[in-house]
Design a protein around this motif. Structure first.
Motif, PDB file in Angstrom:
ATOM      1  N   PHE A   1       9.478  -6.001 -10.500  1.00 51.09           N
ATOM      2  CA  PHE A   1      10.807  -6.570 -10.714  1.00 51.09           C
ATOM      3  C   PHE A   1      10.683  -7.646 -11.782  1.00 51.09           C
ATOM      4  O   PHE A   1       9.911  -8.606 -11.618  1.00 51.09           O
ATOM      5  CB  PHE A   1      11.375  -7.171  -9.429  1.00 51.09           C
ATOM      6  N   ASP A   2      11.416  -7.454 -12.874  1.00 44.88           N
ATOM      7  CA  ASP A   2      11.331  -8.369 -14.024  1.00 44.88           C
ATOM      8  C   ASP A   2       9.879  -8.611 -14.429  1.00 44.88           C
ATOM      9  O   ASP A   2       9.455  -9.741 -14.727  1.00 44.88           O
ATOM     10  CB  ASP A   2      12.036  -9.686 -13.715  1.00 44.88           C
ATOM     11  N   GLY A   3       9.099  -7.538 -14.414  1.00 46.46           N
ATOM     12  CA  GLY A   3       7.725  -7.583 -14.871  1.00 46.46           C
ATOM     13  C   GLY A   3       6.708  -8.028 -13.855  1.00 46.46           C
ATOM     14  O   GLY A   3       5.501  -7.996 -14.132  1.00 46.46           O
ATOM     15  N   VAL A   4       7.146  -8.415 -12.656  1.00 44.80           N
ATOM     16  CA  VAL A   4       6.231  -8.920 -11.624  1.00 44.80           C
ATOM     17  C   VAL A   4       5.994  -7.831 -10.576  1.00 44.80           C
ATOM     18  O   VAL A   4       6.957  -7.292 -10.018  1.00 44.80           O
ATOM     19  CB  VAL A   4       6.805 -10.174 -10.946  1.00 44.80           C
ATOM     20  N   PRO A   5       4.732  -7.467 -10.292  1.00 42.55           N
ATOM     21  CA  PRO A   5       4.472  -6.434  -9.277  1.00 42.55           C
ATOM     22  C   PRO A   5       4.953  -6.883  -7.898  1.00 42.55           C
ATOM     23  O   PRO A   5       4.839  -8.050  -7.525  1.00 42.55           O
ATOM     24  CB  PRO A   5       2.951  -6.263  -9.318  1.00 42.55           C
ATOM     25  N   GLN A   6       5.490  -5.911  -7.133  1.00 43.70           N
ATOM     26  CA  GLN A   6       6.078  -6.189  -5.828  1.00 43.70           C
ATOM     27  C   GLN A   6       5.277  -5.504  -4.725  1.00 43.70           C
ATOM     28  O   GLN A   6       5.518  -4.348  -4.374  1.00 43.70           O
ATOM     29  CB  GLN A   6       7.535  -5.715  -5.800  1.00 43.70           C
ATOM     30  N   GLY A   7       4.300  -6.184  -4.172  1.00 37.90           N
ATOM     31  CA  GLY A   7       3.570  -5.690  -3.011  1.00 37.90           C
ATOM     32  C   GLY A   7       2.782  -4.431  -3.272  1.00 37.90           C
ATOM     33  O   GLY A   7       2.428  -4.100  -4.412  1.00 37.90           O
ATOM     34  N   ILE A   8       2.509  -3.705  -2.190  1.00 39.62           N
ATOM     35  CA  ILE A   8       1.717  -2.485  -2.288  1.00 39.62           C
ATOM     36  C   ILE A   8       2.550  -1.364  -2.886  1.00 39.62           C
ATOM     37  O   ILE A   8       3.783  -1.399  -2.819  1.00 39.62           O
ATOM     38  CB  ILE A   8       1.153  -2.073  -0.913  1.00 39.62           C
ATOM     39  N   PRO A   9       1.931  -0.344  -3.465  1.00 42.47           N
ATOM     40  CA  PRO A   9       2.692   0.767  -4.052  1.00 42.47           C
ATOM     41  C   PRO A   9       3.578   1.482  -3.033  1.00 42.47           C
ATOM     42  O   PRO A   9       3.283   1.512  -1.836  1.00 42.47           O
ATOM     43  CB  PRO A   9       1.601   1.696  -4.586  1.00 42.47           C
ATOM     44  N   LEU A  10       4.675   2.041  -3.532  1.00 46.65           N
ATOM     45  CA  LEU A  10       5.632   2.782  -2.710  1.00 46.65           C
ATOM     46  C   LEU A  10       5.174   4.234  -2.640  1.00 46.65           C
ATOM     47  O   LEU A  10       5.115   4.923  -3.651  1.00 46.65           O
ATOM     48  CB  LEU A  10       7.028   2.677  -3.313  1.00 46.65           C
ATOM     49  N   ASP A  11       4.865   4.692  -1.431  1.00 50.21           N
ATOM     50  CA  ASP A  11       4.349   6.039  -1.206  1.00 50.21           C
ATOM     51  C   ASP A  11       5.486   6.933  -0.722  1.00 50.21           C
ATOM     52  O   ASP A  11       6.007   6.757   0.375  1.00 50.21           O
ATOM     53  CB  ASP A  11       3.232   5.993  -0.161  1.00 50.21           C
ATOM     54  N   MET A  12       5.872   7.907  -1.547  1.00 52.75           N
ATOM     55  CA  MET A  12       6.995   8.781  -1.208  1.00 52.75           C
ATOM     56  C   MET A  12       6.603   9.956  -0.321  1.00 52.75           C
ATOM     57  O   MET A  12       7.423  10.836  -0.081  1.00 52.75           O
ATOM     58  CB  MET A  12       7.671   9.291  -2.476  1.00 52.75           C
ATOM     59  N   THR A  13       5.395   9.973   0.166  1.00 51.75           N
ATOM     60  CA  THR A  13       5.007  11.028   1.106  1.00 51.75           C
ATOM     61  C   THR A  13       5.154  10.577   2.557  1.00 51.75           C
ATOM     62  O   THR A  13       4.993  11.390   3.476  1.00 51.75           O
ATOM     63  CB  THR A  13       3.547  11.462   0.874  1.00 51.75           C
TER      64      THR A  13
END
Length: 692
Positions: A554-566
């Motif tokens: 968000f606005d160049g700042v990573p937000q937590g762990i990756p979002l896993d769509m599985t």
């Protein structure tokens, strides 16, 4: 000659009342096209009736008669010889033979639509599919000289009652009493030429906002340089095309002079009085600008000037041809009859649109929920309305009237009358829009609606899953992918961005979905928020084993762990076996408010929410399958942070899959939510954010 409404009552109960259905034809007949007709093709209909010989010559000169000889799905509005001769006389043209081939092409394509429509399907204020020139024909109900109920086109031509809905093998013939004309004027010219709205037009000129309404089409865009794109989503093997063109458009909401006079005492053309009204509205919203030079009446063209802001907020940065475009499309399938994917007994269908006033949205709502009707007319559309247990704000009514003496639809825009001031007022900012803002991704990007891509094809028919052929245009509708630079505020690399056309049976809100494929790095500007503060940004989607993983920024700042769509809601990372997969939502509905609140708090702490209770998909008989009871469909929190309402904000998805996971790292964008702390910040025992 048959009357199609008497032969096929069931067929048209299945037809979509939305944009672009069956926007193509097939050159070869198939079982869907073999109805029970034993008569003519559209071409034969024209040749065999002498009263249409002039229009027949026009179609021949346009080179379209062969097209009307093939199997397909056409509606042909057929002016008789008297209508054609009256048109020619009005133009000072002696005969059809004096028309150029280009003139004939324009006239013929104006009257031809690549879809079948009987008069009963013309219930909106425009035909649901564009004509062969890519323009939408305005429709309205009225009475002919014999008091027969008929359909008027563009407020002037009407379909003859005696011969309406004439069926042929490849479509519907609709004989009419006038030649249809579509204006090629800019939207600014249409506003200028209407004496009923001179005050607004004068303000448009004085503020210089008129200069922001001049775009029509990007002439440098050439769809021919882009090949088809083949991909697999879930198990569906499909093909996508780039859009045919890159058009620009505008939608304008206008208070007639009479409204300004009767409600606010503003005399016709009194720009100073309108400026004073704008100051009352916008000074509380932008208090820091009151003392600046650009605020004064002598600086109406300044971006901070109240009247400049007033005019800008009346204008959407997209083209909509009728009120039906302003909220999600209406469909009719079995027991489902209303906005696509909305349970209209639970929530009013709503859409949100960017305006020319920077960092603002307009909320448009169709009234359907009886408990919160107020003084509204059921089924009508309203701007910035919020009538619920918290507020009783009626909003501004959008007039769907199609006028015979005034043109509302032009080359690059459309305008509507409204019954009160449209403004981003303090109450709109802090009350009406102080709510969860939910937008389908096809609403997020204005280019999708302007170019007629949002509701492409027939959502009730699935194309066969398999290696797609190289057909130029599939009969059930196209999927699209977007070249870099086509979507404003979007950048990406190493990927394809695909919009899959709507399907009623897909686990996708409003039937469509956006997919990213490849080693994507995709960034988009999110819609604006009404006021600065703490907000959540959420993504709604359907998890599948064939999908991938992305790191969110968000606005160049990573937000937590990756979002896993599985991951499903039944996975151990979320609710495990505590989640009962029940597409009727029966198990969920049995929970007490306290149990729902406990589950919601648990999921929120894990960065997730169930899907909304009011959303569903369905089958052709109208059986509903609700998202909130499905383990795959849910919402994930992308970020929760302070946001400045006066700045642009961006979300970035960067691939984090292990190799080419699933279908080429497929990542799904269905809908997004912008949620203020006033909504998400419930923390007491038994308290719950509404689940609609």
């Amino acid at each position: 000659m048959n009357t199609i409404r008497h032969i096929l009552p069931g067929l048209f109960g299945m037809l979509l009342l939305g944009t672009g259905m069956l926007s193509s034809c097939s050159d070869e007949p198939d079982s869907e096209n073999f109805y029970t007709f034993t008569g003519e093709m559209a071409s034969d209909y024209l040749r065999n009736r002498s009263q249409y010989s002039e229009f027949t010559e026009i179609v021949n000169r346009a080179g379209l008669m062969d097209l009307l000889s093939t199997y397909g799905h056409y509606t042909c509005f057929v002016p008789n010889n008297d209508a054609v001769n009256a048109y020619l006389q009005n133009k000072g043209i002696p005969s059809v033979s004096a028309l150029s081939d280009a003139d004939c092409d324009t006239i013929a394509r104006t009257h031809l639509v690549n879809n079948m429509y009987t008069t009963i399907e013309m219930s909106q204020d425009r035909l649901a599919t564009a004509n062969m020139l890519g323009r939408y024909i305005a429709t309205s109900s009225g009475f002919d000289e014999n008091d027969n109920a008929v359909i008027f086109l563009e407020g002037l031509a009407h379909i003859y009652f005696e011969t309406q809905d004439d069926s042929v093998e490849n479509g519907v013939m609709q004989p009419i009493d006038r030649v249809i004309e579509k204006s090629n004027n800019y939207i600014s010219d249409l506003l200028r030429d209407n004496p009923k709205i001179s005050t607004f037009y004068h303000a448009l000129l004085e503020t210089g906002v008129v200069n922001q309404l001049m775009k029509v089409e990007d002439e440098s865009y050439d769809n021919r340089v882009y090949p088809k794109y083949y991909y697999t989503s879930d198990f569906w093997k499909e093909v996508a095309w780039v859009p045919d063109a890159k058009k620009y458009g505008y939608t304008v909401f206008v208070e007639p002079d009479e409204v300004l006079s009767s409600k606010y005492g503003i005399a016709k053309g009194d720009i100073r009085a309108l400026y004073d009204l704008a100051c009352k509205i916008y000074d509380p919203v932008y208090p820091d600008d009151v003392s600046k030079e650009g605020h004064s009446f002598e600086h109406l063209t300044d971006s901070i000037n109240p009247l400049h802001r007033f005019v800008q907020y009346h204008i959407l940065t997209r083209y909509t041809a009728g009120t039906s475009d302003l909220t999600p499309m209406d469909v009719s399938f079995g027991s489902v009859n209303g906005a696509f994917g909305f349970d209209e007994t639970m929530i009013n269908p709503i859409d949100w649109f960017h305006t020319l006033l920077p960092h603002t949205l307009i909320k448009v709502e169709k009234t359907t929920v009886s408990d919160y009707m107020g003084n509204a007319i059921k089924g009508e559309r309203y701007i910035n309305r919020r009538y619920d247990s918290a507020y009783k704000i009626e909003g501004v009514h959008i007039d769907p009237t199609v006028e015979s003496d005034v043109v509302h639809d032009g080359l690059n825009g459309h305008y509507f009358y409204v019954n009160d001031i449209v403004a981003f007022s303090y109450d709109v900012q802090n009350k009406v829009q102080n709510m969860r803002i939910r937008m389908d991704f096809s609403s997020v990007f204005p280019e999708v609606m302007t170019n007629g891509l949002r509701f492409e094809g027939n959502p009730g028919v699935d194309d066969p899953s398999g290696t797609p052929d190289d057909a130029t245009v599939p009969k059930n509708g196209r999927n699209y992918y977007f070249p870099l630079g086509y979507l404003d505020g979007v950048t990406f690399s190493n990927c394809s961005v695909v919009l899959r056309r709507p399907h009623i049976n897909f686990w996708s809100w409003q039937g469509d979905e956006w997919n990213l494929f490849g080693d994507y790095d995709f960034t988009f500007r999110i819609p604006p928020i009404p006021y600065s503060g703490d907000w959540q940004v959420r993504l709604g989607f359907c998890a599948l084993p064939t999908r991938g993983v992305a790191q969110v920024y968000f606005d160049g700042v990573p937000q937590g762990i990756p979002l896993d769509m599985t991951l499903f809601l039944t996975s151990e990372q979320f609710l495990g076996d505590r989640f009962v997969d029940d597409e009727t939502c029966g198990d969920y509905d049995k929970k007490t408010v306290e149990e729902k609140a406990e589950e919601q708090k648990l999921l929120r702490n894990l960065g997730a929410y169930r899907a909304p209770r009011s959303l569903f998909h369905f089958n052709t008989s109208g059986t509903k399958y609700y998202f909130c009871g499905n383990q795959r469909t849910h919402r994930r929190i992308l970020c929760q942070t302070y946001m400045d309402a006066n700045k642009d904000h961006y979300v970035r998805f960067r691939v984090a899959s292990d190799g080419k996971q699933g279908n080429n790292n497929e990542f799904m964008l269905d809908y997004m939510e912008l949620v203020p702390k006033s909504v998400y910040g419930v923390d007491g025992d038994g308290e719950i954010e509404d689940d609609l």
